[in-house]
Design an enzyme around this catalytic site. Structure first.
Site, mmCIF file in Angstrom:
data_model
loop_
_atom_site.group_PDB
_atom_site.id
_atom_site.type_symbol
_atom_site.label_atom_id
_atom_site.label_comp_id
_atom_site.label_asym_id
_atom_site.label_seq_id
_atom_site.Cartn_x
_atom_site.Cartn_y
_atom_site.Cartn_z
ATOM 1 N N GLY A 118 -100.669 30.445 -2.700
ATOM 2 C CA GLY A 118 -100.389 31.705 -3.396
ATOM 3 C C GLY A 118 -99.245 32.483 -2.777
ATOM 4 N N GLY A 140 -106.498 29.728 -0.593
ATOM 5 C CA GLY A 140 -105.478 30.292 -1.473
ATOM 6 C C GLY A 140 -104.094 30.078 -0.879
ATOM 7 C CE LYS A 187 -109.512 40.590 -2.836
ATOM 8 N NZ LYS A 187 -109.393 39.511 -1.829
ATOM 9 C CE1 TYR A 218 -107.479 43.156 -6.565
ATOM 10 C CE2 TYR A 218 -108.216 40.911 -6.184
ATOM 11 C CZ TYR A 218 -107.387 41.971 -5.872
ATOM 12 O OH TYR A 218 -106.466 41.843 -4.850
ATOM 13 C CG ASP A 229 -113.860 26.220 -6.597
ATOM 14 O OD1 ASP A 229 -113.891 26.303 -7.836
ATOM 15 O OD2 ASP A 229 -114.101 27.186 -5.830
ATOM 16 C CB ILE A 230 -113.523 28.876 -1.750
ATOM 17 C CG1 ILE A 230 -113.503 29.822 -2.952
ATOM 18 C CG2 ILE A 230 -112.164 28.775 -1.084
ATOM 19 C CD1 ILE A 230 -113.098 31.251 -2.606
HETATM 20 C C1 AKB Z 1 -103.443 43.099 -8.309
HETATM 21 O O1 AKB Z 1 -102.613 43.681 -8.997
HETATM 22 O O2 AKB Z 1 -104.538 42.720 -8.722
HETATM 23 C C2 AKB Z 1 -103.121 42.885 -6.842
HETATM 24 C C3 AKB Z 1 -103.620 44.022 -6.055
HETATM 25 C C4 AKB Z 1 -103.037 45.364 -6.213
HETATM 26 O O3 AKB Z 1 -104.514 43.840 -5.253
HETATM 27 N N1 AKB Z 1 -101.695 42.721 -6.687
#
Ligand code: AKB
Length: 345
Positions: free
Chosen positions: A18, A15, A163, A159, A59-60
């Protein structure tokens, strides 16, 4: 030279193009004598590419690419920044799982294999996020105030789920990998993780985040463009200026492993409401047009994130302290940096 004398010791940044990678390449190229291998799904900007020994476009998830990479370079550290952020991940949750989780698993495995090759631990720096937290309602969010790493780990986004799971994967690889094998050897992966708040850069824009309203508001004002903020004025989360984010990654990477009482750390710099942000931006750009136009689903995600986080363990274990609290972030970094950035364009 590497242990084999053939492959060059290197630091891999995924990344790399980024918002975080941009600043990290600049800092690492000034302070780390090892080669920087940049990997991203698109070409690096020429200025960044010039600071790297290699700039791979790929791509990873591409195992062939990763194997070609380790045939040339001996990886001693990985800054794994590649991810689909929270809003974008909601539109393609299955792709987000593949990139954010399976991609991370590919890199943890690569770190393990590289550690076995050269016989040294491979530091694996992983940016997690306040998105791993899930406060059930605003009253609880207000009462919870500064949450600790073990509080409210109930993410409401793909997401955030990705994480949180990858944090556990990193801990597993570091402490428990192949725990049932006859030969009791450590994996060699030295996983270290920061739960970042909303990051604000003067020179790059994030893509697909839900905390992006802060960066979008400031950059729109600098460009003289009106901005409709998609959260409510009272929506409050923690933020950090990008230089502090880069410095926290470098500090955690440099910390002696014996000092780390945990593998996942909160870091923060300042907590602001969207109304606070608007007031600061209008002070810097008096003519700016900034309104509030609620995007209820995205605003709801932000409402599940904590108003602030407790970064006590990071301060205790490896001396973390932000350089840029809110006033300094705006006065000395964001506003002058953004004006310079757009003046150059
Ligand atoms: C997002 O908004 O997805 C990121 C985060 C807060 O991890 N910036």
């Amino acid at each position: 030279m590497s242990s084999s004398g053939i492959r060059k010791p290197a630091v891999l940044i995924t990344g790399a193009g980024g918002e975080v990678g941009h600043g990290l390449i600049e800092k690492l190229s000034q302070s780390d004598e090892r080669d920087i291998i940049a990997l991203d799904i698109k070409e690096l900007e020429p200025e960044l590419r010039g600071r790297c020994a290699a700039g791979l476009v790929g791509d990873i998830l591409d195992q062939n690419l990763l194997q070609r990479l380790v045939s040339q370079y001996e990886i001693h550290a990985i800054f794994h920044l590649a991810a689909l952020l929270s809003t974008r991940a909601e539109y393609t949750p299955d792709t987000a799982h593949r990139v954010n989780v399976e991609g991370t698993l590919n890199l943890l495995q690569l770190a393990h294999e590289q550690a076995r090759w050269h016989g040294n631990p491979v530091k694996f720096l992983f940016p997690s996020s306040i998105a791993v937290y899930g406060l059930p309602n605003l009253a609880t969010k207000k009462e919870a105030a500064r949450v600790r790493e073990s509080d409210w780990n109930f993410p409401t986004t793909m997401y955030g789920c990705n994480k949180l799971y990858c944090e556990h994967l990193g801990r597993y690889y570091t402490h428990h990998y192949r725990q049932l094998a006859k030969e009791k050897t450590l994996s060699g992966v030295d996983f270290r993780c920061l739960r970042f708040p909303g990051l604000i850069s003067a020179v790059t824009m994030p893509t697909g985040g839900t905390s992006d309203y802060a960066v979008e508001m400031i950059h729109s004002a600098a460009k003289g463009q009106p901005y409709d903020c998609f959260v409510a004025p009272e929506a409050r989360i923690p933020f950090m200026a990008m230089p502090d984010a880069i410095r926290s990654l470098m500090m955690l990477s440099a910390a002696p492993a014996k000092n780390l009482t945990q593998r996942v750390y909160n870091v923060t710099a300042f907590s602001l409401s969207a109304a606070d942000l608007r007031e600061r931006v209008l002070k810097a750009f008096p003519g700016a047009v900034i309104d509030f136009k609620l995007d209820a689903p995205r605003a709801k995600i932000v409402d599940t994130w904590p108003a602030d986080v407790d970064d006590g363990p990071a301060r205790r274990d490896w001396g973390w302290k932000p350089d840029y609290e809110a006033d300094r972030a705006f006065q000395e970094y964001l506003i002058p940096g953004i004006i310079r950035h757009y003046r150059g364009q």
